[in-house]
Write a protein that holds these residues in place. Structure first.
Motif, PDB file in Angstrom:
ATOM      1  N   ARG A  25       8.051   0.020  13.096  1.00  0.00           N
ATOM      2  CA  ARG A  25       9.228  -0.710  12.606  1.00  0.00           C
ATOM      3  C   ARG A  25       9.027  -2.215  12.726  1.00  0.00           C
ATOM      4  O   ARG A  25       9.417  -2.969  11.821  1.00  0.00           O
ATOM      5  N   LEU A  26       8.425  -2.646  13.809  1.00  0.00           N
ATOM      6  CA  LEU A  26       8.148  -4.075  13.957  1.00  0.00           C
ATOM      7  C   LEU A  26       7.189  -4.543  12.864  1.00  0.00           C
ATOM      8  O   LEU A  26       7.395  -5.598  12.248  1.00  0.00           O
ATOM      9  N   ALA A  27       6.175  -3.752  12.577  1.00  0.00           N
ATOM     10  CA  ALA A  27       5.217  -4.102  11.526  1.00  0.00           C
ATOM     11  C   ALA A  27       5.901  -4.159  10.159  1.00  0.00           C
ATOM     12  O   ALA A  27       5.656  -5.081   9.365  1.00  0.00           O
ATOM     13  N   VAL A  31       6.258  -7.521   7.834  1.00  0.00           N
ATOM     14  CA  VAL A  31       5.774  -7.553   6.446  1.00  0.00           C
ATOM     15  C   VAL A  31       6.907  -8.011   5.519  1.00  0.00           C
ATOM     16  O   VAL A  31       6.684  -8.813   4.602  1.00  0.00           O
ATOM     17  N   LEU A  32       8.106  -7.535   5.765  1.00  0.00           N
ATOM     18  CA  LEU A  32       9.244  -7.939   4.935  1.00  0.00           C
ATOM     19  C   LEU A  32       9.604  -9.408   5.154  1.00  0.00           C
ATOM     20  O   LEU A  32       9.983 -10.104   4.211  1.00  0.00           O
ATOM     21  N   SER A  41       8.620  -3.237  -2.474  1.00  0.00           N
ATOM     22  CA  SER A  41       8.936  -1.829  -2.717  1.00  0.00           C
ATOM     23  C   SER A  41       8.355  -0.989  -1.579  1.00  0.00           C
ATOM     24  O   SER A  41       7.470  -1.442  -0.845  1.00  0.00           O
ATOM     25  N   ALA A  42       8.841   0.221  -1.466  1.00  0.00           N
ATOM     26  CA  ALA A  42       8.333   1.127  -0.426  1.00  0.00           C
ATOM     27  C   ALA A  42       6.833   1.353  -0.599  1.00  0.00           C
ATOM     28  O   ALA A  42       6.086   1.375   0.378  1.00  0.00           O
ATOM     29  N   GLY A  43       6.391   1.497  -1.847  1.00  0.00           N
ATOM     30  CA  GLY A  43       4.963   1.712  -2.104  1.00  0.00           C
ATOM     31  C   GLY A  43       4.122   0.543  -1.626  1.00  0.00           C
ATOM     32  O   GLY A  43       3.049   0.740  -1.053  1.00  0.00           O
ATOM     33  N   SER A  44       4.588  -0.672  -1.841  1.00  0.00           N
ATOM     34  CA  SER A  44       3.851  -1.858  -1.384  1.00  0.00           C
ATOM     35  C   SER A  44       3.786  -1.929   0.137  1.00  0.00           C
ATOM     36  O   SER A  44       2.747  -2.248   0.710  1.00  0.00           O
ATOM     37  N   ILE A  45       4.910  -1.626   0.780  1.00  0.00           N
ATOM     38  CA  ILE A  45       4.932  -1.639   2.244  1.00  0.00           C
ATOM     39  C   ILE A  45       3.983  -0.577   2.777  1.00  0.00           C
ATOM     40  O   ILE A  45       3.181  -0.831   3.687  1.00  0.00           O
TER      41      ILE A  45
END
Length: 108
Positions: A25-27, A31-32, A41-45
Motif C-alpha cells: 500500500r505504501l508503494a 507511485v500515485l 490506471s490499475a494496469g499502470s500501477i
C-alpha cells in the motif's frame, strides 16, 4: 483535516497511517504521489509495481477507504489518484505538536 473533534481526527489519522503501514500500500501510494494529479490506471500501477490485479485491487480499496486515494472512471479505465489534501492533512497532524514541549525550541 475534515473534522474538528480531536478524537475523530485521531481516529481518521490512525486509519490513514494504518493503511500506509503495509509495504504494497505504501508503494502504491508513493507511485500515485509521483504521478501527480494525472493519476494512473490499475494496469499502470500493477505494471510499475509488479503486483497481480487481485492484490492491487485489495490494497487500493484499503487506501480508498482511508481517504488517501480517489478514483474516477475515464472511458474504459478507472484512474486512481493520491488525495493530496488528505496527505497534507496527515503530515500536518504528525507535525502539529512537533517540539511543543522543547524548552529550547531547538527542533525543526
Amino acid at each position: 483535516m475534515e473534522t474538528t473533534e480531536p478524537k475523530l481526527v485521531d481516529e481518521e489519522m490512525v486509519k490513514r497511517l494504518s493503511a500506509l503501514a503495509h509495504d504494497h500500500r505504501l508503494a502504491i501510494f508513493r507511485v500515485l504521489v509521483r504521478a501527480g494529479t494525472t493519476g494512473l490506471s490499475a494496469g499502470s500501477i500493477s505494471e510499475k509495481l509488479d503486483l497481480p490485479p487481485s492484490s492491487l485491487s485489495f490494497h487500493i480499496s484499503n487506501l480508498r477507504n482511508a481517504g488517501l486515494v480517489s478514483d474516477e472512471r475515464v472511458g474504459r479505465y478507472i484512474v486512481y489518484r493520491a488525495d493530496f489534501t488528505a496527505m497534507a492533512g496527515l503530515v500536518a497532524y504528525l507535525n502539529e505538536n512537533c517540539c511543543a514541549d522543547d524548552p529550547l525550541g531547538s527542533c525543526a
